[in-house]
Design a protein around this motif. Structure first.
Motif, PDB file in Angstrom:
ATOM      1  N   SER A  97       0.809  -1.219   0.000  1.00  0.00           N
ATOM      2  CA  SER A  97       0.000   0.000   0.000  1.00  0.00           C
ATOM      3  C   SER A  97       0.843   1.269   0.000  1.00  0.00           C
ATOM      4  CB  SER A  97      -0.951   0.012   1.207  1.00  0.00           C
ATOM      5  OG  SER A  97      -0.224  -0.035   2.419  1.00  0.00           O
ATOM      6  N   GLY A  98       2.160   1.141   0.259  1.00  0.00           N
ATOM      7  CA  GLY A  98       3.040   2.302   0.220  1.00  0.00           C
ATOM      8  C   GLY A  98       3.524   2.788   1.571  1.00  0.00           C
ATOM      9  N   LYS A  99       3.251   2.027   2.641  1.00  0.00           N
ATOM     10  CA  LYS A  99       3.594   2.477   3.992  1.00  0.00           C
ATOM     11  C   LYS A  99       5.100   2.633   4.177  1.00  0.00           C
ATOM     12  CE  LYS A  99       1.857  -1.088   6.086  1.00  0.00           C
ATOM     13  NZ  LYS A  99       1.733  -1.917   4.877  1.00  0.00           N
ATOM     14  N   SER A 100       5.858   1.577   3.899  1.00  0.00           N
ATOM     15  CA  SER A 100       7.311   1.632   4.080  1.00  0.00           C
ATOM     16  C   SER A 100       7.959   2.605   3.108  1.00  0.00           C
ATOM     17  CB  SER A 100       7.926   0.237   3.917  1.00  0.00           C
ATOM     18  OG  SER A 100       7.468  -0.635   4.934  1.00  0.00           O
ATOM     19  N   THR A 101       7.438   2.672   1.884  1.00  0.00           N
ATOM     20  CA  THR A 101       7.971   3.627   0.916  1.00  0.00           C
ATOM     21  C   THR A 101       7.809   5.046   1.429  1.00  0.00           C
ATOM     22  OG1 THR A 101       7.548   2.173  -0.968  1.00  0.00           O
ATOM     23  CG2 THR A 101       7.713   4.516  -1.426  1.00  0.00           C
ATOM     24  N   LEU A 102       6.684   5.333   2.067  1.00  0.00           N
ATOM     25  CA  LEU A 102       6.467   6.652   2.663  1.00  0.00           C
ATOM     26  C   LEU A 102       7.505   6.924   3.754  1.00  0.00           C
ATOM     27  CD1 LEU A 102       4.751   9.225   3.019  1.00  0.00           C
ATOM     28  CD2 LEU A 102       3.315   7.928   4.617  1.00  0.00           C
ATOM     29  N   ALA A 103       7.756   5.929   4.621  1.00  0.00           N
ATOM     30  CA  ALA A 103       8.733   6.108   5.698  1.00  0.00           C
ATOM     31  C   ALA A 103      10.126   6.372   5.147  1.00  0.00           C
ATOM     32  CB  ALA A 103       8.753   4.875   6.598  1.00  0.00           C
ATOM     33  N   TYR A 104      10.525   5.604   4.134  1.00  0.00           N
ATOM     34  CA  TYR A 104      11.851   5.795   3.554  1.00  0.00           C
ATOM     35  C   TYR A 104      11.927   7.107   2.779  1.00  0.00           C
ATOM     36  CZ  TYR A 104      12.379   0.853   4.693  1.00  0.00           C
ATOM     37  OH  TYR A 104      12.421  -0.347   5.355  1.00  0.00           O
ATOM     38  N   GLY A 105      10.791   7.535   2.224  1.00  0.00           N
ATOM     39  CA  GLY A 105      10.773   8.798   1.495  1.00  0.00           C
ATOM     40  C   GLY A 105      10.974   9.990   2.408  1.00  0.00           C
ATOM     41  N   ILE A 106      10.293  10.021   3.562  1.00  0.00           N
ATOM     42  CA  ILE A 106      10.399  11.179   4.437  1.00  0.00           C
ATOM     43  C   ILE A 106      11.741  11.226   5.155  1.00  0.00           C
ATOM     44  CG2 ILE A 106       7.910  11.282   4.760  1.00  0.00           C
ATOM     45  CD1 ILE A 106       8.191  10.010   7.449  1.00  0.00           C
ATOM     46  N   THR A 107      12.447  10.094   5.238  1.00  0.00           N
ATOM     47  CA  THR A 107      13.780  10.084   5.842  1.00  0.00           C
ATOM     48  C   THR A 107      14.900  10.091   4.797  1.00  0.00           C
ATOM     49  OG1 THR A 107      13.611   7.665   6.005  1.00  0.00           O
ATOM     50  CG2 THR A 107      13.057   8.941   7.965  1.00  0.00           C
TER      51      THR A 107
END
Length: 342
Positions: free
Chosen positions: A46-56
């Motif tokens: 759904s994009g959860k981990s991608t979001l976390a890696y994106g903001i960091t």
């Protein structure tokens, strides 16, 4: 109102470039307030981990942040756009202001170095003037804080249990007392007893140290117990956000309702587990309109053709929650269609 510590504004993350790029995160807006736990839930993909890696800014190639901003609000001073930091500034920022606990501790800890070495490296990098004895004392304090005896300082990761390795990762994340801790499914590989122990300890540490938590998981039952607010993600977008108690009591989006009925209730009468039919969408060929409509039991005409806007729904507690669903159109979209209720 609580003050924000992290603001994600219109964030887009792609894998690849040009016409062949896969849009994994689409126009995400989220605010993490100081001292709160914000849960982020959704199925795998759904994009959860991608979001976390994106903001960091930890995205591995070919991942790239293609748009948006991430603002960090320090306790004093002007907001900082994490996307605009130079590599040197980003190195100083990580661990000191925000840290991350990854899903697999065995993959995150270096198997050929002792726990003490890995804890001391983090402290030494950011506190180069601190003496070795002071760093050792700080490392022992961190282990004690997460419930591990100081005599395990010289253990290698393979000599620790899964729960102990995860506790070491949490201690490492708190080494420099950051304002934000991002936890990417940190209890997935652990049994339910160890999950509850680690989450209980994390709650105690949060209350003692006052940091904010972005907790990412596919297990909505954990978030209901642990989070102040919950955001539901599907197909790279946020489809609902609400206080944890309100989401559990009255989910507005059919996807949120499906997630809640995918695990048994720990208390109260028995209820039938219905789950969610079908599979998550292929990000390379997203459905038109609402991405969930091919699986939605309540889909009707507008769902396949128009993308619903994330906004405040016309419900009694609408000021504290948002939803992107044609069943609950916002004030701006209400005139377009009839709004059948559940």
């Amino acid at each position: 109102m609580k003050r924000p510590v992290l603001e994600i504004r219109d964030l887009n993350v792609d894998y690849g470039l040009g016409d062949d790029a896969v849009h994994a995160v689409r126009n995400v807006n989220l605010t993490l307030h100081r001292g709160e736990v914000l849960g982020l839930a959704g199925e795998s993909g759904s994009g959860k981990s991608t979001l976390a890696y994106g903001i960091t800014r930890l995205l591995p190639p070919p991942g790239v942040v293609s748009g948006g901003s991430v603002l960090y609000h320090p306790s004093g001073g002007e907001p900082i756009d994490i996307m605009a930091l130079t590599p040197a500034e980003l190195r100083r920022f990580r661990w000191a202001e925000t840290s991350i606990v990854f899903q697999g501790a065995m993959n995150s800890l270096n198997p050929v170095h002792k726990v003490s070495t890995q804890l001391l490296d983090v402290i030494k990098t950011h506190e180069p003037t601190m003496s070795r004895s002071a760093r050792l004392a700080r490392a022992r304090t961190l282990l004690k804080m997460v419930g591990i005896s100081a005599d395990r300082m010289d253990s290698y990761p393979h000599q620790l249990s899964g729960g102990m390795r995860q506790r070491v990762m949490i201690g490492m994340a708190l080494a420099l007392e950051p304002q934000i801790v991002i936890m990417d499914e940190p209890t997935t590989a652990l049994d339910v007893v160890m999950q509850r122990q680690i989450l209980r300890q994390l709650v105690e540490l949060r209350e003692r140290l006052g940091f904010s938590v972005l907790f990412i998981t596919h297990d909505l039952s954990l978030l209901v117990e642990f989070s102040d607010r919950i955001a539901i993600m599907y197909g790279g977008r946020i489809v609902e956000e609400a206080p944890a108690a309100a989401l559990y009591r009255d989910p507005l989006h059919p996807y949120s309702d499906g997630l809640l009925h995918s695990f048994p209730a720990l208390r109260g009468p028995r209820r039938e587990l219905t789950g969610i039919a079908g599979s998550p969408p292929d990000l390379r060929a997203m459905p038109t309109g609402c991405a969930f409509h091919p699986r939605c039991p309540k889909a009707f005409d507008p769902c396949a053709g128009e993308l619903p806007v994330l906004g405040a729904p016309p419900v009694p507690d609408g000021r504290t929650r948002t939803v992107a669903c044609w069943l609950h159109p916002t004030k701006d979209t209400a005139p377009l269609i009839p709004a059948p209720r559940k």
